[in-house]
Design a protein around this motif. Structure first.
Motif, PDB file in Angstrom:
ATOM      1  N   ALA A 158       0.828  -1.206   0.000  1.00  0.00           N
ATOM      2  CA  ALA A 158       0.000   0.000   0.000  1.00  0.00           C
ATOM      3  C   ALA A 158       0.862   1.256   0.000  1.00  0.00           C
ATOM      4  CB  ALA A 158      -0.931  -0.004   1.215  1.00  0.00           C
ATOM      5  N   ASP A 159       1.984   1.218   0.707  1.00  0.00           N
ATOM      6  CA  ASP A 159       2.873   2.379   0.739  1.00  0.00           C
ATOM      7  C   ASP A 159       3.588   2.565  -0.592  1.00  0.00           C
ATOM      8  OD1 ASP A 159       2.213   2.935   3.375  1.00  0.00           O
ATOM      9  OD2 ASP A 159       3.828   1.675   4.179  1.00  0.00           O
ATOM     10  N   ARG A 160       3.954   1.450  -1.248  1.00  0.00           N
ATOM     11  CA  ARG A 160       4.566   1.566  -2.568  1.00  0.00           C
ATOM     12  C   ARG A 160       3.562   2.138  -3.573  1.00  0.00           C
ATOM     13  NH1 ARG A 160       5.446  -3.727  -3.988  1.00  0.00           N
ATOM     14  NH2 ARG A 160       5.157  -4.639  -1.920  1.00  0.00           N
ATOM     15  N   ASP A 161       2.320   1.700  -3.487  1.00  0.00           N
ATOM     16  CA  ASP A 161       1.290   2.220  -4.396  1.00  0.00           C
ATOM     17  C   ASP A 161       1.018   3.700  -4.122  1.00  0.00           C
ATOM     18  OD1 ASP A 161       1.049  -0.226  -5.600  1.00  0.00           O
ATOM     19  OD2 ASP A 161      -0.730  -0.833  -4.461  1.00  0.00           O
ATOM     20  N   ALA A 202       0.570   1.306 -10.481  1.00  0.00           N
ATOM     21  CA  ALA A 202       0.080   1.181  -9.104  1.00  0.00           C
ATOM     22  C   ALA A 202      -1.129   0.254  -9.018  1.00  0.00           C
ATOM     23  CB  ALA A 202      -0.278   2.561  -8.555  1.00  0.00           C
ATOM     24  N   GLU A 203      -1.926   0.202 -10.078  1.00  0.00           N
ATOM     25  CA  GLU A 203      -3.139  -0.618 -10.070  1.00  0.00           C
ATOM     26  C   GLU A 203      -2.856  -2.101 -10.302  1.00  0.00           C
ATOM     27  OE1 GLU A 203      -5.391   1.225 -13.103  1.00  0.00           O
ATOM     28  OE2 GLU A 203      -5.868   3.016 -11.920  1.00  0.00           O
ATOM     29  N   GLN A 204      -1.629  -2.440 -10.713  1.00  0.00           N
ATOM     30  CA  GLN A 204      -1.285  -3.850 -10.918  1.00  0.00           C
ATOM     31  C   GLN A 204      -1.247  -4.592  -9.575  1.00  0.00           C
ATOM     32  OE1 GLN A 204      -0.532  -5.191 -14.235  1.00  0.00           O
ATOM     33  NE2 GLN A 204      -1.546  -3.233 -14.635  1.00  0.00           N
ATOM     34  N   ASP A 205      -1.457  -5.896  -9.619  1.00  0.00           N
ATOM     35  CA  ASP A 205      -1.344  -6.705  -8.407  1.00  0.00           C
ATOM     36  C   ASP A 205       0.081  -6.633  -7.866  1.00  0.00           C
ATOM     37  OD1 ASP A 205      -3.980  -7.493  -8.656  1.00  0.00           O
ATOM     38  OD2 ASP A 205      -3.497  -9.369  -9.687  1.00  0.00           O
ATOM     39  N   LEU A 215       9.956   0.580  -8.459  1.00  0.00           N
ATOM     40  CA  LEU A 215       9.339   0.856  -7.158  1.00  0.00           C
ATOM     41  C   LEU A 215       8.253  -0.168  -6.848  1.00  0.00           C
ATOM     42  CD1 LEU A 215       8.634   2.447  -4.654  1.00  0.00           C
ATOM     43  CD2 LEU A 215       7.519   4.153  -6.104  1.00  0.00           C
ATOM     44  N   LYS A 216       7.370  -0.423  -7.795  1.00  0.00           N
ATOM     45  CA  LYS A 216       6.274  -1.369  -7.566  1.00  0.00           C
ATOM     46  C   LYS A 216       6.814  -2.756  -7.240  1.00  0.00           C
ATOM     47  CE  LYS A 216       1.946  -2.919  -7.858  1.00  0.00           C
ATOM     48  NZ  LYS A 216       0.782  -2.447  -7.097  1.00  0.00           N
ATOM     49  N   SER A 217       7.928  -3.141  -7.872  1.00  0.00           N
ATOM     50  CA  SER A 217       8.485  -4.483  -7.669  1.00  0.00           C
ATOM     51  C   SER A 217       9.533  -4.527  -6.551  1.00  0.00           C
ATOM     52  CB  SER A 217       9.099  -4.988  -8.975  1.00  0.00           C
ATOM     53  OG  SER A 217      10.106  -4.107  -9.447  1.00  0.00           O
ATOM     54  N   GLY A 218       9.718  -3.423  -5.846  1.00  0.00           N
ATOM     55  CA  GLY A 218      10.597  -3.421  -4.676  1.00  0.00           C
ATOM     56  C   GLY A 218      12.075  -3.426  -4.987  1.00  0.00           C
ATOM     57  N   ASN A 219      12.449  -2.970  -6.187  1.00  0.00           N
ATOM     58  CA  ASN A 219      13.856  -2.935  -6.565  1.00  0.00           C
ATOM     59  C   ASN A 219      14.426  -1.534  -6.471  1.00  0.00           C
ATOM     60  OD1 ASN A 219      14.525  -5.722  -7.809  1.00  0.00           O
ATOM     61  ND2 ASN A 219      12.576  -5.192  -8.773  1.00  0.00           N
ATOM     62  N   ALA A 220      15.675  -1.416  -6.028  1.00  0.00           N
ATOM     63  CA  ALA A 220      16.401  -0.168  -6.191  1.00  0.00           C
ATOM     64  C   ALA A 220      16.859  -0.073  -7.634  1.00  0.00           C
ATOM     65  CB  ALA A 220      17.601  -0.121  -5.244  1.00  0.00           C
ATOM     66  N   VAL A 221      16.869   1.152  -8.179  1.00  0.00           N
ATOM     67  CA  VAL A 221      17.166   1.303  -9.603  1.00  0.00           C
ATOM     68  C   VAL A 221      18.201   2.395  -9.833  1.00  0.00           C
ATOM     69  CG1 VAL A 221      15.245   2.927  -9.967  1.00  0.00           C
ATOM     70  CG2 VAL A 221      16.123   1.583 -11.886  1.00  0.00           C
ATOM     71  N   ALA A 274      13.375 -13.301 -18.865  1.00  0.00           N
ATOM     72  CA  ALA A 274      12.170 -12.603 -19.310  1.00  0.00           C
ATOM     73  C   ALA A 274      12.254 -12.402 -20.807  1.00  0.00           C
ATOM     74  CB  ALA A 274      12.048 -11.255 -18.591  1.00  0.00           C
ATOM     75  N   ARG A 275      11.087 -12.392 -21.472  1.00  0.00           N
ATOM     76  CA  ARG A 275      11.044 -12.247 -22.924  1.00  0.00           C
ATOM     77  C   ARG A 275       9.879 -11.362 -23.313  1.00  0.00           C
ATOM     78  NH1 ARG A 275      10.891 -17.061 -27.560  1.00  0.00           N
ATOM     79  NH2 ARG A 275      12.236 -15.957 -29.019  1.00  0.00           N
ATOM     80  N   GLY A 276      10.081 -10.536 -24.356  1.00  0.00           N
ATOM     81  CA  GLY A 276       9.042  -9.608 -24.760  1.00  0.00           C
ATOM     82  C   GLY A 276       9.005  -8.420 -23.818  1.00  0.00           C
ATOM     83  N   PRO A 277       7.864  -7.695 -23.745  1.00  0.00           N
ATOM     84  CA  PRO A 277       7.771  -6.568 -22.831  1.00  0.00           C
ATOM     85  C   PRO A 277       8.027  -7.011 -21.385  1.00  0.00           C
ATOM     86  CG  PRO A 277       5.942  -6.545 -24.378  1.00  0.00           C
ATOM     87  CD  PRO A 277       6.640  -7.868 -24.556  1.00  0.00           C
ATOM     88  N   VAL A 278       8.989  -6.378 -20.746  1.00  0.00           N
ATOM     89  CA  VAL A 278       9.379  -6.766 -19.392  1.00  0.00           C
ATOM     90  C   VAL A 278       8.675  -5.850 -18.400  1.00  0.00           C
ATOM     91  CG1 VAL A 278      11.284  -7.091 -17.779  1.00  0.00           C
ATOM     92  CG2 VAL A 278      11.612  -7.579 -20.225  1.00  0.00           C
ATOM     93  N   GLY A 279       7.706  -6.408 -17.688  1.00  0.00           N
ATOM     94  CA  GLY A 279       6.985  -5.663 -16.672  1.00  0.00           C
ATOM     95  C   GLY A 279       7.394  -6.107 -15.283  1.00  0.00           C
ATOM     96  N   LEU A 280       6.428  -6.129 -14.381  1.00  0.00           N
ATOM     97  CA  LEU A 280       6.726  -6.427 -12.977  1.00  0.00           C
ATOM     98  C   LEU A 280       7.267  -7.841 -12.787  1.00  0.00           C
ATOM     99  CD1 LEU A 280       3.578  -4.756 -11.397  1.00  0.00           C
ATOM    100  CD2 LEU A 280       5.923  -3.887 -11.369  1.00  0.00           C
ATOM    101  N   GLU A 281       6.682  -8.801 -13.487  1.00  0.00           N
ATOM    102  CA  GLU A 281       7.133 -10.184 -13.315  1.00  0.00           C
ATOM    103  C   GLU A 281       8.596 -10.341 -13.708  1.00  0.00           C
ATOM    104  OE1 GLU A 281       6.043 -14.723 -14.862  1.00  0.00           O
ATOM    105  OE2 GLU A 281       4.756 -13.010 -15.387  1.00  0.00           O
ATOM    106  N   GLY A 282       9.013  -9.616 -14.751  1.00  0.00           N
ATOM    107  CA  GLY A 282      10.396  -9.687 -15.189  1.00  0.00           C
ATOM    108  C   GLY A 282      11.375  -9.041 -14.227  1.00  0.00           C
ATOM    109  N   LEU A 283      10.865  -8.274 -13.265  1.00  0.00           N
ATOM    110  CA  LEU A 283      11.717  -7.628 -12.268  1.00  0.00           C
ATOM    111  C   LEU A 283      11.687  -8.362 -10.932  1.00  0.00           C
ATOM    112  CD1 LEU A 283      11.026  -3.856 -13.009  1.00  0.00           C
ATOM    113  CD2 LEU A 283      13.097  -5.170 -13.489  1.00  0.00           C
ATOM    114  N   THR A 284      11.165  -9.568 -10.939  1.00  0.00           N
ATOM    115  CA  THR A 284      11.159 -10.376  -9.722  1.00  0.00           C
ATOM    116  C   THR A 284      11.900 -11.678  -9.968  1.00  0.00           C
ATOM    117  OG1 THR A 284       9.067 -11.495 -10.250  1.00  0.00           O
ATOM    118  CG2 THR A 284       8.939  -9.432  -8.988  1.00  0.00           C
ATOM    119  N   THR A 285      12.352 -12.258  -8.897  1.00  0.00           N
ATOM    120  CA  THR A 285      12.899 -13.604  -8.914  1.00  0.00           C
ATOM    121  C   THR A 285      12.186 -14.366  -7.792  1.00  0.00           C
ATOM    122  OG1 THR A 285      14.933 -14.922  -8.824  1.00  0.00           O
ATOM    123  CG2 THR A 285      14.872 -12.948  -7.436  1.00  0.00           C
ATOM    124  N   TYR A 286      12.784 -15.397  -7.257  1.00  0.00           N
ATOM    125  CA  TYR A 286      12.107 -16.117  -6.182  1.00  0.00           C
ATOM    126  C   TYR A 286      13.128 -16.652  -5.204  1.00  0.00           C
ATOM    127  CZ  TYR A 286      13.383 -20.053  -9.223  1.00  0.00           C
ATOM    128  OH  TYR A 286      14.076 -20.928 -10.005  1.00  0.00           O
TER     129      TYR A 286
END
Length: 444
Positions: free
Chosen positions: A26-29, A92-95, A142-148, A392-404
């Motif tokens: 919520a704070d990131r959004d 911000a509206e993304q999950d 910011l949305k994905s919690g990464n420093a840039v 990641a392949r194609g347009p890189v959005g939030l999922e492409g900026l995460t790992t696990y």
């Protein structure tokens, strides 16, 4: 700036990344909402800075050092700024991409393994003249919690500075160093040495530029290279539809990486299709080149071998007539950049053959290549379009900026229990469950 200064900036980004990963969604959004509002409120200063960049770029254009496409990508106006602010709000509206339980598996009773999505950490980006790219990348980080760490082109220096300052002022409550702007080539060279501190570098530019980055760093590289895109008009195409698609893919915005550069036409429809589409291209001011067969049907300039592998980024287009679908696929796989390709056809089997046979991040059926975009894909925005195949392949959005990472919840279990002659067997049963700190969620 000294090497030490750059190292200090990256060290600060490392610390910020660890803290940002624990900032509530919520704070990131809310911070993203503040960025969107700040861009609107600071529009006069942003546009004034942009006018300085554009004036300098137009001087360079007159001297033959810049292209018109570069100048076009550089320009901002009120409508563009509103679009940028809206893009930030759409991010911000993304999950929330963080903390999602991707898998849950019982290793044994009371011993549960969870695979959770987490930020990559410190992400460095080096991008071209479009100042809106700075905002897109910062918002997704910011949305994905990464420093840039952001490095824009010198042609957009003033615009990038004001946009960056606007973003920082709007996010003053976030960890210091979550976003850093660097400007000098020396800083980039030093950055590329810091493979123990930077987790991912994402260059946006030519293949030569991306190769330079890859060859000068041990940091993992996620490259956004040229968009050498094609539209193939099949012999089973709706030719009116094909005209519209071929036109949109070239002229709607020719300066971007998902604009078409080569039009391929099946020989069975060349006579019916080419004169009409060429006339429409000429009405839009497109400079046309064609192979020998194309020039049997329409009067266009001769194509050269170099044209097939050129990203024009402008109102220029090459045309070739091919004998069949397989020749079209072969041409595209030979000269394409693995970005976006499109077939226009009413034959489902032809579409399947094309879409499975072409090697590209995005392959379309009866649609313009211009749809290859993170916002249009519903990703909120993109940090770039990856033409590689790893991570990641194609347009890189939030999922492409995460790992696990894996979390294991136990209750005193020992590996010795599962070894030797009296070993207890693992159950290895997957189950539906969300990781909760300190609590097992498997339901018997």
């Amino acid at each position: 700036m000294t090497k030490r200064d750059t190292t200090n900036q990256v060290e600060q980004a490392q610390t910020a990344a660890l803290r940002l990963a624990n900032v509530d969604a919520a704070d990131r959004d809310a911070a993203l909402g503040a960025i969107a509002d700040a861009i609107r409120d600071n529009s006069d200063a942003i546009l004034e800075a942009n006018r300085e960049d554009v004036a300098e770029a137009e001087t360079m254009l007159a001297d033959g050092e810049y292209t018109q496409a570069l100048v076009d990508r550089l320009k901002l106006d009120d409508a563009k700024l509103e679009s940028i602010a809206g893009m930030v709000e759409s991010v911000a509206e993304q999950d929330d991409p963080l903390g999602e339980t991707l898998e849950a598996r019982e290793l044994d009773a009371g011993l549960e393994l969870y695979k959770l999505s987490v930020p990559i950490g410190v992400v460095a980006t080096i991008f071209e003249s479009r100042p809106d790219a700075l905002v897109q990348i910062a918002a997704l980080a910011l949305k994905s919690g990464n420093a840039v760490i952001l490095k824009g082109g010198s042609e957009a220096r003033e615009s990038n500075r004001v946009l960056y300052e606007t973003i920082l002022e709007a996010t003053a409550d976030l960890p210091d160093g979550w976003a850093t702007l660097i400007e000098a080539h020396e800083e980039v060279d030093r950055l590329l040495e810091l493979d123990d501190m930077v987790d991912l570098v994402m260059p946006r530019g030519s293949s030569e530029f991306v190769s330079y980055i890859q060859n000068n760093t041990q940091i993992p590289v996620l490259g956004h290279t040229e968009g050498l895109c094609h539209v193939y008009v099949d012999d089973a195409a709706d030719l009116e539809m094909a005209e519209d698609i071929a036109l949109d893919a070239k002229v709607q915005y020719p300066a971007v990486c998902n604009a078409v550069e080569t039009l391929l036409v099946h020989e069975n429809v060349a006579d019916a299709f080419l004169p009409a589409v060429v006339e429409r291209y000429r009405e839009e001011g497109v400079e046309l080149r064609g192979d020998e067969t194309t020039r049997e049907y329409v009067e266009v300039d001769p194509v050269t071998d170099d044209d097939w592998s050129t990203e024009y980024g402008d109102l220029e287009l090459s045309i070739t007539v091919v004998e069949d679908l397989y020749a079209a696929v072969s041409h595209i796989n030979t000269y394409g950049s693995k970005h976006t390709e499109s077939i226009v056809t009413e034959d489902a089997d032809h579409a399947e053959t094309f879409m499975t046979g072409v090697d590209a991040a995005s392959v379309f059926h009866n649609a313009s290549t211009r749809f290859a975009d993170g916002f249009r894909y519903g990703l909120g925005a993109e940090v770039g379009i990856s033409t590689g195949k790893i991570h990641a392949r194609g347009p890189v959005g939030l999922e492409g900026l995460t790992t696990y990472k894996y979390y294991l919840e136990g209750d005193g279990q020992l590996v010795a229990t599962y070894a030797g002659e009296d070993a207890v067997p693992f159950t290895h049963e997957s189950f539906d469950g969300e990781w909760t700190p300190g609590h097992r969620t498997r339901q018997d």
